[in-house]
Scaffold this motif. Structure first.
Motif, PDB file in Angstrom:
ATOM      1  N   LEU A  86      -0.808  -0.751   6.687  1.00  0.00           N
ATOM      2  CA  LEU A  86       0.060  -1.864   7.095  1.00  0.00           C
ATOM      3  C   LEU A  86       1.518  -1.506   6.855  1.00  0.00           C
ATOM      4  O   LEU A  86       2.388  -1.785   7.698  1.00  0.00           O
ATOM      5  CB  LEU A  86      -0.321  -3.124   6.326  1.00  0.00           C
ATOM      6  CG  LEU A  86       0.525  -4.375   6.626  1.00  0.00           C
ATOM      7  CD1 LEU A  86       0.357  -4.807   8.078  1.00  0.00           C
ATOM      8  CD2 LEU A  86       0.141  -5.515   5.690  1.00  0.00           C
ATOM      9  N   LYS A 252       3.219  -8.896  14.007  1.00  0.00           N
ATOM     10  CA  LYS A 252       2.157  -9.904  13.942  1.00  0.00           C
ATOM     11  C   LYS A 252       0.809  -9.264  14.288  1.00  0.00           C
ATOM     12  O   LYS A 252      -0.217  -9.561  13.652  1.00  0.00           O
ATOM     13  CB  LYS A 252       2.463 -11.058  14.896  1.00  0.00           C
ATOM     14  CG  LYS A 252       3.740 -11.838  14.585  1.00  0.00           C
ATOM     15  CD  LYS A 252       3.977 -12.911  15.629  1.00  0.00           C
ATOM     16  CE  LYS A 252       5.279 -13.658  15.373  1.00  0.00           C
ATOM     17  NZ  LYS A 252       5.562 -14.667  16.421  1.00  0.00           N
ATOM     18  N   TRP A 255      -0.390  -7.142  11.351  1.00  0.00           N
ATOM     19  CA  TRP A 255      -0.996  -7.970  10.299  1.00  0.00           C
ATOM     20  C   TRP A 255      -2.426  -8.351  10.666  1.00  0.00           C
ATOM     21  O   TRP A 255      -3.330  -8.309   9.821  1.00  0.00           O
ATOM     22  CB  TRP A 255      -0.166  -9.227  10.072  1.00  0.00           C
ATOM     23  CG  TRP A 255       0.967  -9.052   9.113  1.00  0.00           C
ATOM     24  CD1 TRP A 255       2.293  -8.907   9.412  1.00  0.00           C
ATOM     25  CD2 TRP A 255       0.882  -9.014   7.682  1.00  0.00           C
ATOM     26  NE1 TRP A 255       3.029  -8.770   8.263  1.00  0.00           N
ATOM     27  CE2 TRP A 255       2.201  -8.832   7.187  1.00  0.00           C
ATOM     28  CE3 TRP A 255      -0.172  -9.101   6.772  1.00  0.00           C
ATOM     29  CZ2 TRP A 255       2.478  -8.753   5.820  1.00  0.00           C
ATOM     30  CZ3 TRP A 255       0.104  -9.017   5.415  1.00  0.00           C
ATOM     31  CH2 TRP A 255       1.408  -8.846   4.952  1.00  0.00           C
TER      32      TRP A 255
END
Length: 447
Positions: A86, A252, A255
């Protein structure tokens, strides 16, 4: 003289070798009259495409990592590399937002170090994408063999699956496969749930479970490569983000990808290991009773197909954009454009197919390719992206020194990528030598 294609609104004809086309000008020039519109993806569909490509056959090897090092170290590794992926995804996305003309890792290499690095990263990306295609082809063949009780020669099954993979790869724009991404995510999730149910209702009697297992460096790192490469696939991030309507929303999608993959990987690995124990195979579905293995493989088959199509699409798109960036062949239906695109897609799948049937150690070579390329594309190179933009966009060395915490993380990211590359390659080479010494390597073109 009439303006060259792409000069509308003052964009000017940009050469693929022009630095401006690499860094400052968006790789896709949208015009109302274009036949192909690339910048169409929402962040929701991007997250689905990323999950479809990354959360695929890699998860099937995770339970075996628990059997090698124990449940506690393996879970720590799965979660750590999910968080790590991430973080590096954020660095890749920030770099893409700062350089709109970057379409793939080769373009990023041009920004970092010029033509030589561009060619190195481009070739590496194409090789890894073809090996990724081959990995999915082998998984598809294995699934078809399980479903048919080995009723047909594996070469024919591989050929059938390769032809289907080619059809998935052929759409020129990723929005045409967006809904396939949703379908693929549902398939791999349901397949995992079915596998966990099958393991739960058929636990292995007398199974052995270990919280930690003392082991050698070789065995430990062999287990580590499973979670490391289960997150591999960020080589396609630039390509996918380039086709977003709003690239600033890419985080986004990242994630969603890492949240889903980390949670799903953790649950799947633990449940399968708890009910099967240290005898769990890789891929894990082979440890299930035949009926459950067939059900799980049959459901996952669509995911293997779509993931393989995305990998081969990636390899073809890199070369296609390199050849036709800012020309009419990118945006309109031309004979040359379609012929080249079909040939590139066919070539990517065909090379993967030939490698899979002609090279007996191909499954081991996939590990080497992942060690050499995925270690950098998913992890290490992100540190260089941060260093480059901090230096050039934040005022030189003061811009780097002014953010010591982020600088340390970037350096550690580079070192981690280098370590994974070297150690992973060593482990993969040793695996090949061990396979030959134990007579586990088959013959080319054999069923």
């Amino acid at each position: 003289m009439a303006p060259a294609y792409g000069e509308e609104k003052g964009t000017g004809p940009l050469s693929p070798l022009d630095p401006a086309s690499k860094a400052d000008t968006d790789v896709f020039q949208e015009q109302p009259g274009h036949d192909f519109h690339y910048k169409t993806l929402s962040w929701q569909f991007v997250s689905l495409l990323m999950i479809a490509e990354i959360v695929s056959n890699g998860m099937l090897s995770l339970p075996s990592a628990l059997a090698v090092v124990g449940i506690v170290p393996a879970l720590i590794l799965i979660i750590f590399f999910g968080v790590f992926a991430l973080y590096t995804a954020k660095l890749l996305i920030d770099f893409k937002l700062n350089h709109a003309g970057v379409h793939n890792m080769g373009d990023a290499g041009y920004v970092l170090g010029g033509p030589i690095l561009r060619e190195t990263l481009s070739i590496g990306t194409i090789i890894f994408a073809i090996f990724g295609t081959g990995s999915e082809l082998l998984s598809g063949q294995q699934a078809l063999s399980t479903l048919s009780n080995n009723g047909l020669c594996s070469i024919y099954l591989l050929l059938i699956f390769s032809m289907a993979t080619l059809l998935v790869a052929l759409p020129r724009t990723l929005d045409r496969v967006g809904w396939l991404g949703l379908f693929s995510v549902c398939l791999i999730a349901v397949s995992g749930v079915v596998a966990m149910i099958g393991a739960g209702v058929n636990p292995v009697p007398g199974r052995v479970l270990d919280a930690t297992i003392p082991t050698t460096f070789y065995q430990a790192f062999l287990a580590i490569t499973n979670p490391v490469f289960a997150y591999a696939g960020q080589l396609a991030f630039f390509i996918i983000i380039s086709e977003m309507k709003h690239p600033e929303d890419a985080m986004k999608a990242a994630w969603c990808l890492q949240g889903f993959s980390t949670l799903f990987y953790t649950i799947f690995a633990v449940v399968i290991y708890v009910y099967i124990g240290n005898t769990v195979a890789s891929p894990a579905l082979l440890s299930l009773p035949p009926a459950w293995a067939k059900a799980s493989f049959g459901i996952a088959l669509g995911n293997f197909l779509i993931a393989g199509g995305l990998y081969s699409h990636t390899a073809a798109k890199i070369i296609f954009v390199r050849l036709f960036r800012h020309t009419e062949h990118m945006y309109t239906h031309t004979v040359l454009g379609w012929v080249v695109w079909i040939v590139l897609c066919f070539g990517a799948v065909a090379i993967a197919f030939i490698l899979a049937i002609a090279v007996p150690i191909f499954s081991y070579l996939i590990g080497i390719a992942a060690s050499l390329f995925a270690s950098w594309y998913t992890y290490g190179i992100a540190g260089f992206f941060w260093m480059h933009d901090s230096y050039h966009l934040k005022g030189g060395w003061p811009g780097i020194r002014g953010r010591p915490g982020q600088c340390v993380l970037a350096v550690l990211t580079i070192l981690a990528g280098a370590f994974i590359c070297v150690a992973g390659t060593y482990v993969s080479v040793k695996l090949i030598a061990q396979a030959y010494s134990e007579g586990l390597v088959g013959r080319p073109f054999s069923c």
